[in-house]
Design a protein around this motif. Structure first.
Motif, PDB file in Angstrom:
ATOM      1  N   ALA A 137       0.830  -1.208   0.000  1.00  0.00           N
ATOM      2  CA  ALA A 137       0.000   0.000   0.000  1.00  0.00           C
ATOM      3  C   ALA A 137       0.864   1.258   0.000  1.00  0.00           C
ATOM      4  CB  ALA A 137      -0.925  -0.017   1.209  1.00  0.00           C
ATOM      5  N   LYS A 138       2.017   1.210   0.644  1.00  0.00           N
ATOM      6  CA  LYS A 138       2.928   2.356   0.679  1.00  0.00           C
ATOM      7  C   LYS A 138       3.779   2.438  -0.586  1.00  0.00           C
ATOM      8  CE  LYS A 138       3.363   1.811   5.702  1.00  0.00           C
ATOM      9  NZ  LYS A 138       4.316   1.532   6.814  1.00  0.00           N
ATOM     10  N   CYS A 139       4.034   1.278  -1.184  1.00  0.00           N
ATOM     11  CA  CYS A 139       4.918   1.216  -2.351  1.00  0.00           C
ATOM     12  C   CYS A 139       4.238   1.767  -3.602  1.00  0.00           C
ATOM     13  CB  CYS A 139       5.361  -0.220  -2.583  1.00  0.00           C
ATOM     14  SG  CYS A 139       6.376  -0.465  -4.063  1.00  0.00           S
ATOM     15  N   GLY A 140       2.993   1.393  -3.828  1.00  0.00           N
ATOM     16  CA  GLY A 140       2.261   1.894  -4.982  1.00  0.00           C
ATOM     17  C   GLY A 140       2.491   1.136  -6.269  1.00  0.00           C
ATOM     18  N   LYS A 141       3.264   0.035  -6.219  1.00  0.00           N
ATOM     19  CA  LYS A 141       3.524  -0.769  -7.406  1.00  0.00           C
ATOM     20  C   LYS A 141       2.655  -2.021  -7.396  1.00  0.00           C
ATOM     21  CE  LYS A 141       8.435   0.371  -8.109  1.00  0.00           C
ATOM     22  NZ  LYS A 141       9.795  -0.230  -8.213  1.00  0.00           N
ATOM     23  N   PRO A 142       2.377  -2.594  -8.572  1.00  0.00           N
ATOM     24  CA  PRO A 142       1.761  -3.924  -8.581  1.00  0.00           C
ATOM     25  C   PRO A 142       2.731  -4.941  -7.981  1.00  0.00           C
ATOM     26  CG  PRO A 142       2.458  -3.312 -10.783  1.00  0.00           C
ATOM     27  CD  PRO A 142       2.602  -2.089  -9.934  1.00  0.00           C
ATOM     28  N   VAL A 143       2.194  -5.976  -7.392  1.00  0.00           N
ATOM     29  CA  VAL A 143       3.002  -6.938  -6.630  1.00  0.00           C
ATOM     30  C   VAL A 143       3.069  -8.272  -7.377  1.00  0.00           C
ATOM     31  CG1 VAL A 143       3.264  -8.156  -4.438  1.00  0.00           C
ATOM     32  CG2 VAL A 143       2.319  -5.834  -4.489  1.00  0.00           C
ATOM     33  N   LEU A 144       4.272  -8.824  -7.454  1.00  0.00           N
ATOM     34  CA  LEU A 144       4.466 -10.167  -7.984  1.00  0.00           C
ATOM     35  C   LEU A 144       4.940 -11.052  -6.846  1.00  0.00           C
ATOM     36  CD1 LEU A 144       4.639 -12.238 -10.288  1.00  0.00           C
ATOM     37  CD2 LEU A 144       6.966 -11.415 -10.743  1.00  0.00           C
ATOM     38  N   VAL A 145       4.154 -12.054  -6.479  1.00  0.00           N
ATOM     39  CA  VAL A 145       4.452 -12.930  -5.345  1.00  0.00           C
ATOM     40  C   VAL A 145       5.201 -14.163  -5.843  1.00  0.00           C
ATOM     41  CG1 VAL A 145       3.488 -14.289  -3.462  1.00  0.00           C
ATOM     42  CG2 VAL A 145       2.409 -12.128  -4.120  1.00  0.00           C
TER      43      VAL A 145
END
Length: 503
Positions: free
Chosen positions: A132-140
């Motif tokens: 939420a703080k990063c603002g990037k889409p996440v790849l798990v």
């Protein structure tokens, strides 16, 4: 711990029964060896029940597969031990524990990753708070030992991410998939880049938003990127321990933002700079290797597909660089073993990606990977920041380079090498050019013989070099011809030496 579920007794037995394997090797790492007899016993019972169900008679089930337990693997325990399996003429290997999923050469394998415990809710909360703080889409991405928990983690992440849907801090989450737990033998992977696959849109079940153009594979995982996106656009979220798989991941994608969730401690680690420092040390070793005169090629695997091609490629690379090269097969290398070869200025370690990085601090000479050797010994090569761990990738890139080099021809009409020189205009011109080239090469060899500008033809092989060195080890030929060191001291037993006087 649910024993049968942890070791996947039913799945393994079905695999053996379906493919009708008769001799099966069970490979365990040291920490799981204590359960080997119990696993073998459970598998044997399950296979017999399957045979009874299919054949209908207990007598016919006596032809069940023979199981052999393997321990103390020849090389890294993450690779399938084809050498050990060959000793019992096994036609299949069941590999337990941490694995690199490297392709095998001669024998199929079924990998049981294990089921490490993890708190899915805590993992999801940690990821969402940071994303939420990063603002990037996440790849798990994850270690294979946590593959069993991914359905629970996905569900927890879906619930947790709903809290941020209506806010400005919303984000998208994508997941990598396990390639396969079954390893199929592959004789040659020269044309396959196992890290970055530039392929057609086929087998795209894992794509994010329809059309994809780039597929990635690493550590037994695969994922795709939507068209127009690069990996640096994502926050890479790794679930797992700080082990060799994570180090491989860090080096390969060091330019991306990476965080790691430690499932054992239950916290999110955002500072991975310590692992990133490894890259600077590897570059230092590359620069140091450029000054080497004698290079040892360490064989770190006898099973990963393509290892012979890689050894031949490294030998050719070192020889073309005007250095001496020879191959060493010694199992797992350690400082004591390599200390027997003090003449070597550097060693090239040909092994799987997760065992390729050896800490050279305790060794007399640095140990580098095939990719690092390509940078160190290829004239004009420069490190661009990209890092390759899989030696299949190095083979693929070398094939492209050789193809490019083979396209250049020497033109006596134009006075140099040109890329598009056509030798098909006439046979007379072709023969003339080839004969001039041969004469020129011989003249260069004679001119440089005295100056030793091109010393690789005069370089001795490893066997010739060590046969000529002064110390070759102690040799005991017989009781009547002991070397001098064996005559120093007393003879006989400690209770009464031959020269001892009885008192």
């Amino acid at each position: 711990m649910d024993f049968e579920n942890y070791y996947e007794i039913t799945r393994v037995a079905d695999f053996i029964h379906t493919y009708n394997f008769s001799r099966v090797a069970l490979q365990f790492p040291d920490k799981l060896l204590k359960d080997s007899s119990r696993v073998a016993s459970s598998l044997r019972k399950k296979i017999r029940h399957l045979l009874e169900d299919s054949n209908g008679t207990p007598e016919e089930s006596r032809g069940a597969a023979k199981l052999y337990v393997m321990a103390d693997t020849t090389y890294g325990s993450c690779c399938v031990d084809e050498v050990g399996a060959a000793h019992v003429k096994a036609d299949c290997v069941i590999h337990y524990g941490h694995t690199c999923l490297s392709p095998t050469t001669t024998i199929p394998a079924f990998c049981v990753f294990g089921k490490a415990p993890i708190m899915a809710s805590n993992c999801a909360e940690s990821l969402c708070n940071y994303a939420a703080k990063c603002g990037k889409p996440v790849l798990v991405l994850f270690g294979l030992e946590y593959a069993h928990a991914m359905p629970d983690i996905k569900e927890a992440l879906t619930v947790e991410a709903m809290k941020y849907r209506d806010s400005n801090s919303g984000f998208e989450i994508y997941y990598a998939d396990v390639t396969n737990s079954i390893i199929i033998p592959s004789e040659s992977l020269k044309m396959e880049n196992r890290h970055l696959l530039l392929t057609d849109n086929q087998d795209n079940n894992e794509d994010f938003s329809g059309k994809t153009d780039i597929k990635f594979r690493i550590n037994g995982l695969r994922w795709s990127l939507p068209e127009g996106y690069s990996l640096s656009d994502y926050l890479l979220f790794w679930i797992g321990s700080d082990n060799s798989a994570f180090t491989n991941f860090i080096l390969t994608f060091h330019s991306c933002e990476i965080v790691r969730y430690d499932a054992t401690e239950g916290y999110l680690k955002t500072d991975v700079s310590q692992q990133a420092k490894i890259l600077k040390h590897r570059y230092f070793l590359v620069e140091k290797a450029k000054d080497a005169n004698m290079v040892g090629i360490l064989v770190g695997t006898l099973g990963v597909a393509g290892y012979l091609d890689m050894i031949h490629q490294m030998t050719e690379l070192v020889t073309k660089a005007g250095k001496k090269a020879y191959t060493l097969v010694m199992g797992k290398p350690n400082p004591a073993k390599l200390a027997n070869f003090p003449e070597c200025d550097v060693f090239i370690y040909v092994s799987c990606a997760q065992t390729a990085l050896l800490d050279s601090k305790e060794f007399l000479a640095p140990i580098i990977t095939p990719f690092e050797a390509m940078i160190a010994f290829n004239r004009g090569s420069e490190w661009t920041g990209a890092y390759v761990m899989e030696f299949q990738d190095v083979i693929a890139s070398h094939t492209v380079e050789v193809k490019k080099e083979s396209e250049a021809r020497f033109s006596f009409l134009q006075g140099g090498y040109v890329e598009d020189f056509d030798l098909q205009e006439g046979n007379d011109d072709k023969d003339t050019v080839l004969s001039l080239v041969n004469v020129t090469e011989k003249a260069l060899q004679l001119r440089n013989k005295d100056t030793q500008l091109f010393s690789r033809r005069d370089a001795k092989s490893g066997a010739e070099y060590f046969a000529a060195r002064s110390f070759q080890g102690l040799e005991i030929h017989g009781s009547d011809s002991f070397p001098e060191p064996f005559l120093i001291g007393r003879r006989g037993k400690a209770s009464g030496y031959e020269d001892e006087q009885n008192k």
